[in-house]
Design an enzyme around this catalytic site. Structure first.
Site, mmCIF file in Angstrom:
data_model
loop_
_atom_site.group_PDB
_atom_site.id
_atom_site.type_symbol
_atom_site.label_atom_id
_atom_site.label_comp_id
_atom_site.label_asym_id
_atom_site.label_seq_id
_atom_site.Cartn_x
_atom_site.Cartn_y
_atom_site.Cartn_z
ATOM 1 N N CYS A 146 0.714 -1.360 -0.056
ATOM 2 C CA CYS A 146 -0.107 -0.028 0.065
ATOM 3 C C CYS A 146 0.769 1.242 -0.015
ATOM 4 O O CYS A 146 1.328 1.695 1.190
ATOM 5 C CB CYS A 146 -0.877 -0.084 1.227
ATOM 6 S SG CYS A 146 -2.075 1.513 1.473
ATOM 7 N N CYS A 149 -0.794 4.203 2.063
ATOM 8 C CA CYS A 149 -0.397 3.790 3.464
ATOM 9 C C CYS A 149 0.885 4.238 4.078
ATOM 10 O O CYS A 149 1.395 4.959 4.892
ATOM 11 C CB CYS A 149 -0.740 2.590 3.950
ATOM 12 S SG CYS A 149 -2.338 1.823 3.211
ATOM 13 N N ASP A 150 1.971 3.743 3.188
ATOM 14 C CA ASP A 150 3.272 3.681 3.745
ATOM 15 C C ASP A 150 4.286 4.551 3.006
ATOM 16 O O ASP A 150 5.573 4.479 3.271
ATOM 17 C CB ASP A 150 3.881 2.193 3.521
ATOM 18 C CG ASP A 150 3.100 1.329 4.458
ATOM 19 O OD1 ASP A 150 2.447 1.400 5.370
ATOM 20 O OD2 ASP A 150 2.992 0.107 4.010
#
Ligand code: NAP
Length: 319
Positions: A146, A149-150
């Protein structure tokens, strides 16, 4: 001597509930909150991944209400606590089989059996894995599924993206906001992604491509330091130093349980704009039914909508 065969063999009666929710990610727990507040005492079966994919994320910075971000698992726990406060029950249990041919619906689980007046499917989706050595051990320590997200954690770092579809290119473009360089490793010499994304990626100075190549291993002890590459045409192998490996080789919605019972589209449960599936009284929310947005906030919204519709359905059924 005590004889086990003398014990009664009659299976216990199924437990009857008004609303059964399959999956405890953002969609399932939001559905539970809304159904609980409608006094329907919903039961949520967690499946194997409590908190869903979101719980695997280190920090979620795009869920409204948390200006400093919130840990993925912490957000899942907060969702659960809020739903439980109004009477939802969250059970560590997984559905094995479902029978949606008649109401009440029947669901056999690892621990027993349920009958349910309405069902909300929020079983999510799982990112496809490369299944290479090192991938599982280094997930969360350099290996990610992701970018949204990261990506933040790879400021000025070198990252590798696996895949050649829309997701790979879209996420690679997103990662250029943070990373010093993004190298897309694709197994063919032509991308699957649409023309616009291809053009944008090819014009981005931070993005490089390695063609006709597969990633055969991820290496590092504490964290990822390199990936092993293999050219599929020449067979030549090499090590490529990198801080991050983002894998976007497709997602598989967790919908196998419903095949032949609910109408599907490309493996996703088909829903209308009110989360209705092809079976009256069965609703679907989140990534099992969403091939497009796949965000915590959109999944939560779908879950709330599904529970509102289930509530209306049960009111009409009772009338
Ligand atoms: P996808 O279109 O299925 O692409 C997966 C990519 O991963 C392909 O390039 C494939 O290679 C590669 N791949 C698959 N298995 C692999 C393996 N084991 N090793 C190495 N590479 C592998 O998946 P997606 O990109 O997640 O997209 C899914 C759907 O969502 C698509 O319909 C897509 O159009 C849509 N989507 C749209 C947008 C957008 O419009 N902005 C954004 C994201 C997703 P091959 O090409 O050789 O098969």
């Amino acid at each position: 001597m005590f004889n086990l065969s003398s014990l009664p063999t009659t299976p216990s009666e199924p437990r009857h509930v008004k609303v059964l929710i399959l999956g405890a990610g953002p969609a399932g727990l939001s559905a539970a909150l809304y159904a609980a507040r409608a006094d329907l005492q919903p039961v949520v079966l967690t499946g194997l991944q409590i908190g869903g994919q979101a719980a695997l994320t280190n920090t979620i910075e795009n869920y409204p209400g948390f200006p400093e971000g919130v840990g993925g698992s912490e957000l899942g726990e907060l969702f659960q606590k809020q739903a439980e406060r109004f009477g939802a029950q969250v059970e560590l249990d997984s559905a094995r089989t479902v029978d949606l041919s008649a109401r009440p619906f029947r669901v056999v689980t690892d621990n027993g059996e349920y009958t349910a007046d309405s069902l909300i499917v929020s079983t999510g989706a799982s990112p496809n894995h490369l299944d290479i050595p090192g991938e599982a051990d280094l997930t969360g320590r350099g290996v990610s599924y992701c970018g949204t997200c990261d990506g933040w954690f790879f400021k000025e770092k070198k990252v590798v993206v696996a895949g050649g579809g829309d997701s790979a290119l879209e996420e690679a473009l997103f990662l250029t906001r943070f990373a010093a360089s993004v190298t897309i490793v694709h197994r063919r010499d032509a991308l699957r992604a649409g023309a616009i994304l291809q053009k944008r990626a090819q014009e981005n100075p931070k993005i490089k491509f390695i063609w006709n190549t597969v990633i055969t291993a991820a290496s590092g002890t504490e964290k990822l330091t390199a990936v092993k590459l293999k050219n599929v045409q020449t067979g030549a192998e090499s090590d490529f130093e990198t801080d991050g490996l983002f894998i976007f080789i497709g997602h598989t919605p967790n919908t196998q349980l419903f095949e032949g019972q609910l109408e599907m589209q490309n493996g996703y449960i088909k829903v209308d704009d009110r989360m209705h599936t092809s079976v009256a009284g069965v609703y679907a929310a989140g990534e099992s039914a969403d091939a497009h947005f796949k965000q915590v906030v959109t999944s939560a919204g779908m879950g709330a909508a599904a529970a509102i519709e289930a509530t209306l359905f049960l009111e009409h059924a009772a009338a």
